[in-house]
Design a protein around this motif. Sequence first.
Motif, short mmCIF file in Angstrom:
data_model
loop_
_atom_site.label_atom_id
_atom_site.label_comp_id
_atom_site.label_asym_id
_atom_site.label_seq_id
_atom_site.Cartn_x
_atom_site.Cartn_y
_atom_site.Cartn_z
N UNK A 166 0.51 -1.21 -0.13
CA UNK A 166 -0.06 -0.23 -0.02
C UNK A 166 1.00 1.39 0.17
N UNK A 167 1.85 1.28 -0.05
CA UNK A 167 3.12 2.13 0.80
C UNK A 167 3.21 2.53 1.41
N UNK A 168 4.18 3.75 2.28
CA UNK A 168 4.27 4.16 3.12
C UNK A 168 3.46 5.00 3.95
N UNK A 169 2.55 5.43 3.26
CA UNK A 169 2.10 5.64 4.24
C UNK A 169 0.55 4.97 4.42
N UNK A 170 0.91 3.68 4.72
CA UNK A 170 0.41 2.18 6.06
C UNK A 170 0.50 2.78 6.98
N UNK A 171 -0.41 3.12 8.01
CA UNK A 171 -0.93 3.34 9.18
C UNK A 171 -1.45 2.26 10.03
N UNK A 172 -1.08 1.58 11.13
CA UNK A 172 -1.78 0.69 12.36
C UNK A 172 -2.69 1.95 13.05
#
Length: 344
Positions: A166-172
């Motif tokens: 998904x790219x580095x924008x993905x966040x938990x």
Amino acid sequence: MAEVKYIGSTERIYPVYKLIPLTAHLAANDITAEQALAGSGITTAHLSDPYFFISRQQVTTVFDNFLRLAPGRTSPLELGASFHLTDYGFYGYALLSSATVRDAVNFGLAYRELATPIVDLELDESGADAVWIIRALPDFTLHEAMERFVQEYQSGILLSLHKSVSGNAFRLSSASFAFSAPAGAAHYHSVLNCPIEFDAASTELRFDKAWLERRPLGSHTITFQLVQDACHEMLDRIDGGRGVVGEIYRRLLGQSGQFASLEEMAVRLGLHSRTLRRKIISEGSTYQKIVDEVKFKLATTYLTRTEMTHESISERLGFSDASSFRRAFKRWAHVSPNEFRKRP
């Protein structure tokens, strides 16, 4: 440390993927691959051999070496987070080229054996967030330090795979761990970048469900189909590697055209024929079913990848004539050999 126990733990049926990033990471900390692999029966040459397969027991031996050689130098969480999709070969490319992240997740769970699973994974969507639940495998007994290691390691891998797709924008949204906070737990926050709870009932990673509907960065229908086919073949190899049925399967495949009787196979395996028959039945099969499966697999390979005539295939597979082969093939595939060969 206590012994790791797993049913079928010594069967060498898994790709070597999972060890390559680990040994590379250790090398960066002045720990040689030879040291990392000590006692596992794996050599440095094996790490670059795409046809070399390992067992779960070998994996845990290398993990134990990591715990012994690199205490405090780097955490399993950081190690897992350093994974890349390409570290998983075709399996990784399939995840990246899926139509949606949800499809990638479904594929990943369906083909997890290709990633040499060391924990049990479940994605729960019943609440507001999607939740990865990480548990011990029910028949995989680990000592306490190893149990903590594999849960941290898998948490890092999951985060890395989501970011790769998904790219580095993905966040938990948040994370919880079923063990106490370690001394100096700051790296958990720096790696996961979300609220963290320790001493929780289970190890869980939570994220916004909306991520599941997005397209992976490398989504590509044709690429996905190609790598899915390759993954399916690899999974067949793993499934064919289990127990006495898997051993018979391998031996028959390795001697195309020479299909031993049950009695002859029993002699080769050092068993009485009645004992072998009981073992096969206990694994849910029969000897004739195994032979038929091998013949069918070989027949489909000959039909799709060669120009062999029905007569040649019939002879190679031990049929009395081509018509007998055609009847058997239609019984297995529900289409004739010619119809099968014409399929796109």
